[in-house]
Design a protein around this motif. Structure first.
Motif, short mmCIF file in Angstrom:
data_model
loop_
_atom_site.label_atom_id
_atom_site.label_comp_id
_atom_site.label_asym_id
_atom_site.label_seq_id
_atom_site.Cartn_x
_atom_site.Cartn_y
_atom_site.Cartn_z
N ARG A 61 -5.26 -33.35 -102.79
CA ARG A 61 -5.27 -33.73 -104.21
C ARG A 61 -6.07 -32.72 -105.03
N THR A 62 -6.34 -31.57 -104.43
CA THR A 62 -7.13 -30.53 -105.10
C THR A 62 -6.23 -29.34 -105.40
N LEU A 63 -6.40 -28.82 -106.60
CA LEU A 63 -5.56 -27.70 -107.04
C LEU A 63 -6.45 -26.49 -107.31
N VAL A 64 -6.00 -25.33 -106.88
CA VAL A 64 -6.72 -24.09 -107.20
C VAL A 64 -5.75 -23.19 -107.97
N VAL A 65 -6.14 -22.83 -109.17
CA VAL A 65 -5.28 -22.00 -110.02
C VAL A 65 -5.80 -20.56 -109.92
N GLY A 66 -4.95 -19.66 -109.49
CA GLY A 66 -5.43 -18.30 -109.27
C GLY A 66 -4.34 -17.26 -109.46
N PRO A 91 1.37 -31.56 -102.18
CA PRO A 91 0.63 -32.82 -102.23
C PRO A 91 1.16 -33.91 -101.29
N ALA A 92 2.33 -33.70 -100.71
CA ALA A 92 2.87 -34.72 -99.80
C ALA A 92 2.17 -34.63 -98.44
N HIS A 93 2.44 -35.63 -97.60
CA HIS A 93 1.74 -35.72 -96.30
C HIS A 93 2.74 -35.87 -95.17
N CYS A 94 3.68 -34.97 -95.07
CA CYS A 94 4.64 -35.09 -93.97
C CYS A 94 3.91 -34.73 -92.67
N GLU A 95 3.97 -35.65 -91.73
CA GLU A 95 3.15 -35.48 -90.51
C GLU A 95 3.56 -34.24 -89.73
N TYR A 96 4.83 -33.92 -89.72
CA TYR A 96 5.32 -32.83 -88.89
C TYR A 96 5.28 -31.47 -89.61
N CYS A 97 4.84 -31.46 -90.87
CA CYS A 97 5.01 -30.27 -91.72
C CYS A 97 4.32 -29.04 -91.11
N TYR A 98 4.98 -27.89 -91.20
CA TYR A 98 4.41 -26.63 -90.69
C TYR A 98 3.13 -26.27 -91.42
N LEU A 99 2.95 -26.80 -92.65
CA LEU A 99 1.72 -26.50 -93.38
C LEU A 99 0.49 -27.11 -92.70
N GLN A 100 0.71 -28.11 -91.83
CA GLN A 100 -0.43 -28.69 -91.10
C GLN A 100 -1.17 -27.59 -90.34
N THR A 101 -0.43 -26.63 -89.82
CA THR A 101 -1.08 -25.57 -89.05
C THR A 101 -1.35 -24.32 -89.87
#
Ligand code: SF4
Length: 341
Positions: A61-66, A91-101
């Motif tokens: 829920r945190t955004l960094v503008v850069g 912002p979504a929470h897909c359990e399998y998402c590659y962004l997890q790693t």
């Protein structure tokens, strides 16, 4: 329609020198969202939470503008020639998402405000490959539609590609926040794909995302706006009743999209897979997960990032490919299945 609003926003100082940075600052200021300055996104501190899981949830829920510094584009096979980023994280929470790693322990969302520079880089890649067409994927490290209601960056990028004779844009999303994109003169140069899945997969593993009905209604609007359209079915999972649920999903799709005749629909099919590092992180963040990650019932496949992926064994993988391909071809005979992996 669910519209993501962050609970905290950080700005890198140079971001405010760009029109998008200034616009975002004013937007969040008016909404009374706490704003902090940070010298670099690597120095973001103070993300709330007593445990790692809480910190993970607050990061989302945190955004960094850069400002995007690296202007080298990476190849993006099989989806496109190159990928580029207007945002990273989601912002979504897909359990399998590659962004997890790939996003580390604090997967906050980053927005890049130097859009003109990013589009200028794309232009150079198009020119270099001229007269061949070059395709670019905009959603390989984020779901940019999740933040489009305050960035407007995808709209500008679609307009940019509308003027590119040999450049094509590809976007994939699970979000339905697309109304602002339906009136754009896209010239057919942007292929919009919606990531859809069975009710079981969405309900159990794709937290904070729109329902299948909302995604299909969004796809219908994109079809009515005559964009080239496609669907990614990913990750396809085998579980009790999977055949019937995927059949229902394709029936629902046909019912809503059958009128579409602008262009060949495309389908991309990706079976569920995981790496050992993803499994470890998923089990930490979602200790009660129902994701099936039993190594013994999977086959190992060497991945391009130097890690084994655990995929379904050949017989099950063939079942998925055959079953889903038949569902598609029976309902959308002129469609193209671009790949199954
Ligand atoms: Fe990842 Fe896409 Fe889910 Fe976002 S919507 S968490 S990018 S899979």
């Amino acid at each position: 329609m669910y519209l993501f609003i962050p609970e905290t926003v950080y700005f890198e100082p140079e971001a405010l020198d760009y029109p998008l940075g200034a616009k975002l600052y004013e937007y969040f200021f008016k909404k009374d969202i706490p704003i902090y300055k940070t010298t670099s996104h690597n120095r973001v501190t103070g993300i709330k939470g007593d445990s790692e899981v809480e910190k993970y949830l607050h990061s989302k829920r945190t955004l960094v503008v850069g400002v995007k510094k690296t202007m080298k584009l990476e190849p993006c096979r099989p989806s496109a020639d190159y990928s580029f980023s207007l945002t990273t994280g989601c912002p979504a929470h897909c359990e399998y998402c590659y962004l997890q790693t790939t996003m580390g322990k604090r997967p906050y969302i980053r927005i890049y405000v130097n859009l003109d520079q990013i589009l200028g880089t794309i232009q150079k890649y198009i020119q270099k490959n001229f007269p061949q067409k070059t395709t670019f994927e905009a959603a390989s490290s984020s779901d940019p539609i999740a933040v489009e209601h305050f960035t407007g960056s995808i709209a500008k990028t679609i307009e940019f590609f509308a003027n590119q004779q040999q450049g094509r844009l590809r976007i994939v999303t699970k979000f339905d926040n697309i109304d602002s994109l339906t009136k754009i003169n896209h010239q057919g140069h942007t292929r919009f794909r919606f990531s859809i899945n069975s009710n079981y997969v969405i309900k159990n593993f794709e937290h904070s995302t729109p329902s299948i009905e909302q995604r299909i209604q969004a796809a219908k609007k994109i079809a009515q706006a005559e964009y080239p359209l496609g669907f990614i079915i990913a990750p396809i999972m085998i579980y009790d009743g999977w055949e019937q649920e995927y059949t229902n999903m394709f029936n629902q799709l046909k019912h809503n999209i059958d009128f579409y005749s602008k262009d060949n629909l495309t389908f991309e099919l990706i079976q569920h897979r995981y790496t050992q590092s993803a499994k470890r992180i998923i089990l930490e963040r979602f200790p009660k997960t129902k994701l099936e990650m039993d190594d013994q019932s999977r086959s190992k496949k060497w991945g391009k990032y130097g890690k084994y992926k655990y995929v379904y064994p050949a017989d099950k993988s063939d079942d998925i490919k055959q079953y889903i391909s038949i569902l598609i071809k029976e309902r959308f005979p002129n469609s193209i299945i671009e790949y199954f992996t």
